[in-house]
Motif scaffolding. Structure first.
Motif, short mmCIF file in Angstrom:
data_model
loop_
_atom_site.label_atom_id
_atom_site.label_comp_id
_atom_site.label_asym_id
_atom_site.label_seq_id
_atom_site.Cartn_x
_atom_site.Cartn_y
_atom_site.Cartn_z
N LEU A 194 21.49 17.00 6.65
CA LEU A 194 20.25 16.42 8.22
C LEU A 194 19.51 17.58 7.67
CD1 LEU A 194 23.01 16.96 10.55
CD2 LEU A 194 21.79 14.13 10.12
N THR A 195 19.41 18.29 7.25
CA THR A 195 18.19 18.96 6.73
C THR A 195 17.58 18.40 6.11
OG1 THR A 195 18.68 21.22 7.51
CG2 THR A 195 16.49 20.81 5.72
N TYR A 196 18.08 18.04 5.11
CA TYR A 196 17.15 17.07 3.91
C TYR A 196 17.01 15.78 4.58
CZ TYR A 196 16.06 14.55 -0.40
OH TYR A 196 14.90 13.71 -1.35
N GLY A 197 17.61 15.17 5.52
CA GLY A 197 17.19 13.89 5.76
C GLY A 197 16.38 13.74 6.38
N ALA A 198 16.37 14.82 7.72
CA ALA A 198 14.66 14.78 9.00
C ALA A 198 13.79 15.34 8.18
CB ALA A 198 15.77 15.41 9.91
N SER A 199 14.04 15.65 7.35
CA SER A 199 12.72 16.81 6.76
C SER A 199 12.12 17.28 8.61
CB SER A 199 11.56 16.25 6.36
OG SER A 199 12.43 15.08 4.93
N ALA B 128 27.57 13.10 8.52
CA ALA B 128 26.39 13.79 9.02
C ALA B 128 25.31 12.99 7.68
CB ALA B 128 25.96 14.97 7.66
N PHE B 129 25.52 12.15 6.84
CA PHE B 129 25.14 11.30 5.61
C PHE B 129 24.81 10.05 6.41
CE2 PHE B 129 26.31 13.98 2.29
CZ PHE B 129 25.69 13.75 1.11
N GLU B 130 25.45 9.45 6.92
CA GLU B 130 24.42 8.15 8.00
C GLU B 130 24.24 8.43 8.44
OE1 GLU B 130 27.65 5.16 9.18
OE2 GLU B 130 28.90 5.75 8.05
N VAL B 131 23.43 9.26 9.55
CA VAL B 131 22.80 10.36 9.98
C VAL B 131 22.11 10.67 9.50
CG1 VAL B 131 22.18 11.74 11.97
CG2 VAL B 131 24.17 10.94 12.03
N ALA B 132 21.51 11.30 8.52
CA ALA B 132 21.04 11.93 7.68
C ALA B 132 19.84 10.34 7.34
CB ALA B 132 20.87 12.11 6.42
N MET C 102 19.53 7.18 9.09
CA MET C 102 18.81 7.31 10.17
C MET C 102 17.89 7.67 10.54
SD MET C 102 22.27 6.57 12.76
CE MET C 102 23.45 5.86 11.95
N LEU C 103 17.82 9.07 10.81
CA LEU C 103 16.78 10.19 10.38
C LEU C 103 15.68 9.60 9.59
CD1 LEU C 103 18.38 13.68 10.80
CD2 LEU C 103 17.08 12.31 12.65
N GLN C 104 15.77 8.80 8.29
CA GLN C 104 15.12 9.27 7.28
C GLN C 104 14.54 7.95 7.34
OE1 GLN C 104 16.52 8.93 3.58
NE2 GLN C 104 16.07 10.52 2.44
N THR C 105 15.26 6.94 8.29
CA THR C 105 14.52 5.46 8.71
C THR C 105 13.80 5.65 9.98
OG1 THR C 105 15.69 4.63 7.49
CG2 THR C 105 15.24 3.35 9.55
#
Length: 454
Positions: free
Chosen positions: A103-108, A442-446, A448-451
């Motif tokens: 999530l840290t990576y996905g959300a930055s 976690a990968f799916e939520v990441a 979503m956060l990127q989007t």
């Protein structure tokens, strides 16, 4: 923040107003004298968490409300005394750390890591009693209240169990501190765990995402990032403040400020069944300085939520109040929007968190209480969609999970079917995501956060 920061906290009784209010979901203890003695014993014991740690979490929850952090809250539906082992604790912490790395990576952005651990020993129930073969006994309400075995001795509420819950919560917190401050949480180590997940053919669709994280890690190493400084992480504890006598006994006054703190956990929440704005649980949480949460189901009306804001965060302090919504995948898109719009119009900040588990509980054809992974993820998607449409902030997720390879939730990349539920169905109350399903989430939520932030 499990760093052992000490504050001078003195035993005290919390504001007595809750005792004059309706109190749902409380055990019927047969011996009031024994209950009072346990309360006095607990008041003499040291706090489990400290005011400085609680204050730190409140500031981080405020960041999440503003979209500058994201909350990951996870752990057992109900902890058990038998499951309070070093291996069980380590695997849950490991799973949450793995999810946080993704999530840290996905959300930055920073991930606020909160374990639904070290105190989640009590559960509300839909009925006070349970009947089997003509025998009616009190319902199992969690190990801090009574035993799971279906016998009169086990099911009779015993206040001494609160002392056992206190001791086990303390040992759990101590072990979490050791894991998160002793190098176990090193980002490089956590990332290597995730690579094992993506090697599974069932999760090939996450391979590209994992390769992106690999490149980021290599870049950090090449740039001379001090990984030694990343070996320690802040990890907080939370549970439902269900047992009023226990939470009252664990309330302490900070001698620096005179403020009251609930010292059984960093964050406490009130559940869907006990959230009446004029009731005892809300009154108790209104008196402490902790960040607090309130669970809301699909029938919650905007005026009910605003009444809770009035009680729990009348001055609009950032980070004080989280709204944890549990709507069900089929209702989240319609039921959530009016609540978000009402809070936005009110102006006092809340941290919006989705609990995609409780609204999606079903009974399988072979009699297991379960959930479908796709329904869980659809509720998370609906949560993001509502906030994206309204221009508000999706602040976090709240999930029931375990670090083991249980088979309690249908579907996911492993395609657990109804026959597969029987293989390792171990929960005493509600079904949990297993280790692989937790990482898949976690990968799916990441993504979503990127989007959402892209």
């Amino acid at each position: 923040m499990l760093t052992g920061v000490m504050n001078e906290l003195e035993a005290t009784a919390s504001p007595g107003t809750w005792r004059d209010r309706p109190a749902a979901q409380q055990p019927a203890y047969p011996d009031p004298g024994a209950l009072a003695a346990v309360g006095e014993d607990l008041r003499s014991r040291p706090p489990l968490v400290f005011a400085g740690e609680v204050d730190s979490l409140r500031s981080r929850m405020a960041q999440a409300a503003r979209g500058r952090a994201f909350v990951l809250m996870g752990g057992d539906c109900a902890e058990s005394f038998d499951g309070n082992t070093a291996t069980d604790i380590r695997l849950k912490v490991q799973t949450i750390l793995q999810m946080a790395a993704v999530l840290t990576y996905g959300a930055s952005m920073p991930i606020v890591k909160i374990g639904r651990m070290a105190g989640q020993y009590a559960k509300p129930r839909s009925a006070d009693t349970e009947t089997r073969d003509g025998l009616t006994l009190p319902a199992y309400r969690g190990d801090s209240v009574n035993g799971h075995d279906f016998s009169l001795q086990a099911r009779t509420p015993d206040p001494a169990r609160m002392l056992e819950a206190y001791l086990r919560s303390g040992t759990t917190l101590n072990l979490i501190r050791a894991f998160t401050m002793g190098g176990y949480a090193d980002l490089r180590e956590v990332h290597s765990w995730n690579r094992g997940f993506t090697d599974n053919p069932a999760y090939k669709r996450f391979e590209a995402f994992a390769e992106e994280i690999d490149r980021a890690m290599r870049f950090m190493e090449a740039a001379g990032v001090d990984f030694d400084a990343l070996k320690q992480v802040d990890f907080y504890a939370a549970h439902e403040a269900l047992l009023l006598e226990y939470e009252d006994a664990m309330t302490r006054r900070d001698s620096r400020t005179g403020d009251l703190y609930g010292t059984s956990a960093h964050l406490l929440w009130v559940g869907e069944r006990t959230r009446g704005a004029d009731d005892a649980h809300v009154a108790l949480l209104a008196g402490v300085r902790n960040p607090v949460g309130v669970k809301l189901g699909p029938t919650a009306a905007p005026e009910e939520l605003l009444a809770l804001v009035d009680r729990l965060n009348p001055d609009g302090e950032p980070g004080r109040l989280s709204v944890i919504t549990r709507m069900g995948s089929g209702r989240v898109r319609d039921a959530l929007a009016p609540l978000v719009e009402a809070v936005r119009a009110d102006g006092r900040p809340v941290t919006w968190i989705t609990d995609p588990m409780h609204g999606n509980t079903i009974i399988s054809d072979n009699g297991y209480k379960t959930r479908r992974f796709e329904a869980i993820m659809d509720e998370v998607r609906g949560f993001f969609e509502v906030h994206r449409a309204l221009g508000t902030v999706p602040g976090g997720i709240h999930v029931e999970l375990t670090g083991g390879d249980v088979t309690e939730v249908l579907g996911g990349g492993e395609r657990i079917d109804e026959a597969g539920l029987a293989k390792r169905y171990e929960t005493l109350v509600d079904p949990r995501l297993n280790h692989q399903q937790s990482l898949e989430m976690a990968f799916e939520v990441a993504e979503m956060l990127q989007t959402h932030h892209g």
